[in-house]
Motif scaffolding. Structure first.
Motif, PDB file in Angstrom:
ATOM      1  N   GLU A 139     -14.263   5.818  -9.005  1.00  0.00           N
ATOM      2  CA  GLU A 139     -12.806   5.927  -9.034  1.00  0.00           C
ATOM      3  C   GLU A 139     -12.087   5.092  -9.658  1.00  0.00           C
ATOM      4  O   GLU A 139     -11.180   5.117 -10.439  1.00  0.00           O
ATOM      5  CB  GLU A 139     -12.288   6.466  -7.453  1.00  0.00           C
ATOM      6  N   LEU A 140     -12.505   3.883  -9.415  1.00  0.00           N
ATOM      7  CA  LEU A 140     -11.832   2.507 -10.143  1.00  0.00           C
ATOM      8  C   LEU A 140     -12.113   2.572 -11.460  1.00  0.00           C
ATOM      9  O   LEU A 140     -11.175   2.630 -12.266  1.00  0.00           O
ATOM     10  CB  LEU A 140     -12.459   1.311  -9.405  1.00  0.00           C
ATOM     11  N   ASN A 141     -13.139   2.944 -11.999  1.00  0.00           N
ATOM     12  CA  ASN A 141     -13.564   3.066 -13.517  1.00  0.00           C
ATOM     13  C   ASN A 141     -12.675   4.167 -14.021  1.00  0.00           C
ATOM     14  O   ASN A 141     -12.056   4.034 -15.140  1.00  0.00           O
ATOM     15  CB  ASN A 141     -14.846   3.329 -13.400  1.00  0.00           C
ATOM     16  N   LYS A 142     -12.539   5.266 -13.198  1.00  0.00           N
ATOM     17  CA  LYS A 142     -11.770   6.372 -13.759  1.00  0.00           C
ATOM     18  C   LYS A 142     -10.278   6.050 -13.791  1.00  0.00           C
ATOM     19  O   LYS A 142      -9.537   6.379 -14.920  1.00  0.00           O
ATOM     20  CB  LYS A 142     -12.110   7.651 -12.881  1.00  0.00           C
ATOM     21  N   PHE A 143      -9.643   5.405 -12.924  1.00  0.00           N
ATOM     22  CA  PHE A 143      -8.420   4.773 -12.959  1.00  0.00           C
ATOM     23  C   PHE A 143      -8.075   3.674 -14.080  1.00  0.00           C
ATOM     24  O   PHE A 143      -6.996   4.046 -14.892  1.00  0.00           O
ATOM     25  CB  PHE A 143      -7.934   4.418 -11.794  1.00  0.00           C
ATOM     26  N   TYR A 144      -8.863   3.070 -14.194  1.00  0.00           N
ATOM     27  CA  TYR A 144      -8.980   2.008 -15.180  1.00  0.00           C
ATOM     28  C   TYR A 144      -9.072   2.513 -16.549  1.00  0.00           C
ATOM     29  O   TYR A 144      -8.022   2.277 -17.301  1.00  0.00           O
ATOM     30  CB  TYR A 144     -10.138   0.994 -15.383  1.00  0.00           C
ATOM     31  N   ASP A 145      -9.719   3.848 -16.986  1.00  0.00           N
ATOM     32  CA  ASP A 145      -9.538   4.331 -17.985  1.00  0.00           C
ATOM     33  C   ASP A 145      -8.156   5.169 -18.430  1.00  0.00           C
ATOM     34  O   ASP A 145      -7.712   5.233 -19.215  1.00  0.00           O
ATOM     35  CB  ASP A 145     -10.551   5.378 -18.278  1.00  0.00           C
ATOM     36  N   VAL A 200      -5.285   4.181 -17.058  1.00  0.00           N
ATOM     37  CA  VAL A 200      -4.304   3.284 -17.400  1.00  0.00           C
ATOM     38  C   VAL A 200      -4.212   3.421 -18.908  1.00  0.00           C
ATOM     39  O   VAL A 200      -3.194   3.139 -19.525  1.00  0.00           O
ATOM     40  CB  VAL A 200      -4.479   1.896 -16.566  1.00  0.00           C
ATOM     41  N   ILE A 201      -5.484   3.108 -19.518  1.00  0.00           N
ATOM     42  CA  ILE A 201      -5.178   2.883 -20.851  1.00  0.00           C
ATOM     43  C   ILE A 201      -5.221   4.100 -21.640  1.00  0.00           C
ATOM     44  O   ILE A 201      -4.098   4.171 -22.506  1.00  0.00           O
ATOM     45  CB  ILE A 201      -6.820   2.266 -21.255  1.00  0.00           C
ATOM     46  N   ASN A 202      -5.972   5.072 -21.338  1.00  0.00           N
ATOM     47  CA  ASN A 202      -5.661   6.397 -22.368  1.00  0.00           C
ATOM     48  C   ASN A 202      -4.443   7.362 -21.828  1.00  0.00           C
ATOM     49  O   ASN A 202      -4.144   7.934 -22.894  1.00  0.00           O
ATOM     50  CB  ASN A 202      -6.968   7.374 -21.938  1.00  0.00           C
ATOM     51  N   GLU A 212      -8.596   4.657  -2.878  1.00  0.00           N
ATOM     52  CA  GLU A 212      -8.687   6.064  -2.354  1.00  0.00           C
ATOM     53  C   GLU A 212      -7.590   6.729  -2.062  1.00  0.00           C
ATOM     54  O   GLU A 212      -7.689   8.019  -1.915  1.00  0.00           O
ATOM     55  CB  GLU A 212      -9.555   5.744  -1.016  1.00  0.00           C
ATOM     56  N   ALA A 213      -6.512   6.093  -2.384  1.00  0.00           N
ATOM     57  CA  ALA A 213      -5.246   6.798  -2.058  1.00  0.00           C
ATOM     58  C   ALA A 213      -4.632   7.770  -3.069  1.00  0.00           C
ATOM     59  O   ALA A 213      -3.963   8.640  -2.883  1.00  0.00           O
ATOM     60  CB  ALA A 213      -4.014   5.739  -2.162  1.00  0.00           C
ATOM     61  N   ILE A 214      -5.338   7.560  -4.278  1.00  0.00           N
ATOM     62  CA  ILE A 214      -4.904   8.430  -5.471  1.00  0.00           C
ATOM     63  C   ILE A 214      -6.199   9.231  -6.094  1.00  0.00           C
ATOM     64  O   ILE A 214      -5.947   9.486  -7.284  1.00  0.00           O
ATOM     65  CB  ILE A 214      -3.979   7.706  -6.463  1.00  0.00           C
ATOM     66  N   ILE A 215      -7.097   9.285  -5.571  1.00  0.00           N
ATOM     67  CA  ILE A 215      -8.205  10.143  -5.927  1.00  0.00           C
ATOM     68  C   ILE A 215      -7.896  11.666  -6.269  1.00  0.00           C
ATOM     69  O   ILE A 215      -7.170  12.339  -5.461  1.00  0.00           O
ATOM     70  CB  ILE A 215      -9.380  10.308  -4.990  1.00  0.00           C
ATOM     71  N   ASP A 216      -7.848  12.041  -7.257  1.00  0.00           N
ATOM     72  CA  ASP A 216      -7.558  13.406  -7.752  1.00  0.00           C
ATOM     73  C   ASP A 216      -6.277  13.499  -7.988  1.00  0.00           C
ATOM     74  O   ASP A 216      -5.792  14.444  -8.117  1.00  0.00           O
ATOM     75  CB  ASP A 216      -7.862  14.413  -7.119  1.00  0.00           C
ATOM     76  N   ASN A 217      -5.544  12.404  -7.850  1.00  0.00           N
ATOM     77  CA  ASN A 217      -3.913  12.517  -7.833  1.00  0.00           C
ATOM     78  C   ASN A 217      -3.334  11.091  -8.730  1.00  0.00           C
ATOM     79  O   ASN A 217      -2.222  10.676  -8.286  1.00  0.00           O
ATOM     80  CB  ASN A 217      -3.408  12.328  -6.488  1.00  0.00           C
ATOM     81  N   PHE A 218      -4.088  10.886  -9.803  1.00  0.00           N
ATOM     82  CA  PHE A 218      -3.483   9.835 -10.795  1.00  0.00           C
ATOM     83  C   PHE A 218      -2.022  10.109 -11.059  1.00  0.00           C
ATOM     84  O   PHE A 218      -1.308   9.059 -11.326  1.00  0.00           O
ATOM     85  CB  PHE A 218      -4.380   9.381 -11.912  1.00  0.00           C
ATOM     86  N   ASP A 219      -1.771  11.177 -11.300  1.00  0.00           N
ATOM     87  CA  ASP A 219      -0.463  11.164 -11.880  1.00  0.00           C
ATOM     88  C   ASP A 219       0.794  10.962 -11.075  1.00  0.00           C
ATOM     89  O   ASP A 219       1.831  10.935 -11.574  1.00  0.00           O
ATOM     90  CB  ASP A 219      -0.182  12.942 -12.465  1.00  0.00           C
ATOM     91  N   GLU A 254       0.807  -1.292   0.110  1.00  0.00           N
ATOM     92  CA  GLU A 254      -0.121  -0.127  -0.062  1.00  0.00           C
ATOM     93  C   GLU A 254       0.826   1.210  -0.021  1.00  0.00           C
ATOM     94  O   GLU A 254       0.530   2.271   0.943  1.00  0.00           O
ATOM     95  CB  GLU A 254      -1.002  -0.099   1.202  1.00  0.00           C
ATOM     96  N   PRO A 255       1.755   1.329  -0.951  1.00  0.00           N
ATOM     97  CA  PRO A 255       2.754   2.536  -1.080  1.00  0.00           C
ATOM     98  C   PRO A 255       2.050   3.901  -1.075  1.00  0.00           C
ATOM     99  O   PRO A 255       2.486   4.829   0.000  1.00  0.00           O
ATOM    100  CB  PRO A 255       3.570   2.250  -2.132  1.00  0.00           C
ATOM    101  N   TYR A 256       1.044   4.238  -1.856  1.00  0.00           N
ATOM    102  CA  TYR A 256       0.482   5.606  -1.889  1.00  0.00           C
ATOM    103  C   TYR A 256      -0.624   5.664  -0.776  1.00  0.00           C
ATOM    104  O   TYR A 256      -0.564   6.929  -0.257  1.00  0.00           O
ATOM    105  CB  TYR A 256      -0.197   5.645  -3.274  1.00  0.00           C
TER     106      TYR A 256
END
Length: 267
Positions: A141-147, A149-151, A90-97, A36-38
């Motif tokens: 949020e899982l859906n957003k990060f899934y996209d 990862v692809i996009n 939940e660790a990276i909400i609004d902080n995917f970068d 659980e690094p982030y």
């Protein structure tokens, strides 16, 4: 990165068998696990955005910055053919970068009724977190990060494991997962030793937070993943009743969950 080294990360909502899955990966004996690094950064580090644990003595650590964990995850680790990190979305909400894009990102999901019911039990005891607020949008949020990862990361469609499938058919699901992420499957991943102290696993990043203190970690229901020896007997656990709060949260999450569920690994 060493030649042919696999770097894999799995993302999940809370209470979704992710600790058990990390134990499965660890039991391969060729894998370095990052815990659980982030989430550790945003809960126990100097720039934390989650504040539920601030009154618990001894769980904070000033070294837990995103740069610290990303640097350690990026090192060669030449004696480990597989690097595996598990974290909560939940660790990276609004902080995917902040997330390393050189890891292959994968997902573990669980039916919302079961996830919220499990957290409701946890919040009534050890962790005083209002799941109705904290995790209202967790499947979205899982859906957003899934996209993402692809996009943005440019990876192919990430493998998704559903916790029910994993419990029903661990060998089939795990062997297919290994095929998809490019690592050899081994039956060692189906069984592991029961332990009392997570520190004996030598996972990175378990020196911080409530998991680092037996007085707290033994009260967490995640401790079942440490005292367990596998994914169970292939029989799904079912609840006969759910609270109105759990039902309301699950109803809201279902469209997002169902989208990921349709994309899951099937064997």
């Amino acid at each position: 990165m060493t030649s042919n080294q696999a770097r894999i990360m799995i993302w999940s909502p809370p209470r979704s068998l992710s600790t058990a899955f990390a134990r499965s990966m660890s039991s391969r004996c060729d894998t370095k696990v990052f815990w659980e690094p982030y989430l550790n950064c945003c809960t126990f580090g100097p720039n934390r955005t989650l504040h539920w644990a601030e009154d618990i003595p001894g769980v904070m650590n000033e070294k837990y910055t995103f740069s610290y964990v990303n640097e350690l995850m990026g090192e060669p680790h030449p004696n480990s053919p597989v690097l595996f990190a598990k974290c909560m979305i939940e660790a990276i909400i609004d902080n995917f970068d902040v997330v390393r894009s050189d890891y292959q990102h994968t997902f573990l999901i669980r039916h919302p009724l079961k996830m919220y019911r499990s957290y409701e039990k946890l919040s009534q005891g050890v962790l005083p977190i209002d799941f109705k607020v904290a995790f209202k949008n967790i499947y979205q949020e899982l859906n957003k990060f899934y996209d993402h990862v692809i996009n943005v990361f440019g990876q192919s469609a990430p493998p998704i494991i559903d916790a029910d499938d994993l419990q029903e058919n661990p060998e089939g699901i795990i062997s297919k997962y290994c095929e998809m992420v490019g690592i050899p499957y081994t039956s060692n991943m189906l069984k592991w030793e029961s332990i009392k102290d997570p520190a004996v696993l030598n996972w990175e990043f378990i020196d911080v937070g409530v998991i680092s203190q037996n007085s707290y970690s033994t009260g967490l229901t995640l401790s079942g993943a440490f005292t367990s020896t596998g994914f169970g007997n292939g029989v799904k656990k079912t609840e006969t009743e759910y609270s109105s709060d759990v039902k309301k949260c699950a109803d809201y999450a279902m469209p997002a969950y169902e989208r990921l569920h349709r994309l899951r690994i099937k064997v």
